[in-house]
Design an enzyme around this catalytic site. Structure first.
Site, PDB file in Angstrom:
ATOM      1  N   ASP A  69       0.830  -1.206   0.000  1.00 58.60           N
ATOM      2  CA  ASP A  69       0.000   0.000   0.000  1.00 58.60           C
ATOM      3  C   ASP A  69       0.863   1.253   0.000  1.00 58.60           C
ATOM      4  O   ASP A  69       2.089   1.178   0.110  1.00 58.60           O
ATOM      5  CB  ASP A  69      -0.945  -0.014   1.211  1.00 58.60           C
ATOM      6  CG  ASP A  69      -0.200   0.115   2.529  1.00 58.60           C
ATOM      7  OD1 ASP A  69       0.925  -0.413   2.637  1.00 58.60           O
ATOM      8  OD2 ASP A  69      -0.730   0.742   3.457  1.00 58.60           O
ATOM      9  N   GLU A  72       3.491   1.679   2.561  1.00 60.14           N
ATOM     10  CA  GLU A  72       4.614   0.723   2.500  1.00 60.14           C
ATOM     11  C   GLU A  72       4.571  -0.272   3.650  1.00 60.14           C
ATOM     12  O   GLU A  72       5.609  -0.681   4.164  1.00 60.14           O
ATOM     13  CB  GLU A  72       5.962   1.480   2.481  1.00 60.14           C
ATOM     14  CG  GLU A  72       6.050   2.499   1.356  1.00 60.14           C
ATOM     15  CD  GLU A  72       7.212   3.472   1.501  1.00 60.14           C
ATOM     16  OE1 GLU A  72       7.713   3.650   2.636  1.00 60.14           O
ATOM     17  OE2 GLU A  72       7.597   4.066   0.491  1.00 60.14           O
TER      18      GLU A  72
END
Length: 301
Positions: A69, A72
């Site tokens: 995402d 991270e």
């Protein structure tokens, strides 16, 4: 480049770059520089060797893959990534068609529509509106509310191109309400300065305080300003549809002003904004002068 352990791949990147470069291509067109676009930005050769075509090919062939995402942290299928990919392929299909790459245009359009179907089928939730992720292959373990500011960021980062979710769509407004309600409850600064807008963090369970990942998360400038930008876009959308009453206009103006005042109150008033502001004392912390904080202020303005 850095090749150590990190949250990779992040498949929102190629999609966001494609959207930005397509915007740039359109500016070049408007100035009569079509040759520049064909030479440097998009031409239909395969394997792709132009920047927009490379990104669109990657997105079109890899959007079904799990990736990390935008924070991270979690691997899975994410609303933010998918909406960015949907828009990149939607706009890429238009560009490809204009530049006589018709086979690619059809393929990009088909993939864009497939992503749209997935978003509508798997990312809407009756309780919180929009889900940040529906399938996780590397979950954090403690992040279980389904709430995250990422879908809000997705809506503003893909405006005005995405047409899947009107900003006053029932799922969107339910999500905004759940997001605002949750952060209002958990951050003391929202209660202490109730005349300001709501300071939003990344997600309610966040443990990253700007320095360590074992503490309590805080409001972020970029999240707080994103809500202000959403209200700006919503006001514009309602006005364009002829459904903006005088009362709604006034309420939205107050909300917009509240979000800016919240962000400015916690800044140093001299143009500096860090990553976060402390949820208890309101002082800035985390990355100093985070680019994204400043960019959020600029786009909202």
């Amino acid at each position: 480049g850095y090749t150590g352990p990190w949250g990779r791949p992040q498949n929102d990147g190629p999609a966001l770059r494609a959207i930005a470069m397509i915007k740039f291509a359109r500016i070049m067109f408007s100035e009569g520089n079509q040759d520049y676009v064909l030479k440097n930005l998009y031409h239909g050769t395969l394997p792709a060797d132009s920047v927009i075509k490379k990104d669109l090919e990657y997105v079109a062939h890899n959007w079904r893959e799990h990736s990390f995402d935008l924070w991270e942290e979690e691997k899975g299928m994410h609303f933010y990534t998918l909406l960015s990919q949907h828009v990149a392929l939607q706009e890429g299909a238009k560009l490809a068609k204009e530049l006589n790459d018709s086979g690619a245009a059809d393929f990009y359009s088909e993939q864009s529509q497939e992503i749209a179907k997935k978003l509508k089928a798997e990312f809407l939730n009756d309780n919180i509106g929009l889900l940040v992720t529906s399938q996780k292959s590397a979950p954090l373990g403690y992040k279980n509310s389904g709430l995250d500011v990422a879908p809000l960021l997705a809506l503003i980062h893909t405006s005005p191109y995405q047409k899947l979710f009107a900003l006053n769509n029932a799922f969107v407004t339910k999500y905004i309400s759940a997001l605002v309600g949750s952060f209002h409850q958990i951050y003391q600064v929202n209660k202490d300065y109730a005349d300001l807008g709501v300071g939003l963090g990344r997600y309610p369970e966040d443990r990253y305080d700007g320095y360590e990942t074992s503490k309590q998360g805080n409001p972020w400038f970029l999240s707080t300003l994103a809500l202000g930008e959403y209200y700006c876009l919503l006001k514009g959308e309602l006005k364009a549809k002829g459904s903006l009453s005088k009362k709604s206009s006034s309420e939205l103006s107050n909300k917009i002003e509240g979000q800016f005042n919240r962000a400015l109150f916690h800044s140093d008033r001299k143009g500096h904004m860090s990553e976060q502001f402390n949820q208890n004392n309101g002082l800035m912390q985390g990355a100093v002068d985070l680019t994204w904080s400043h960019n959020s202020f600029m786009t909202a303005m």
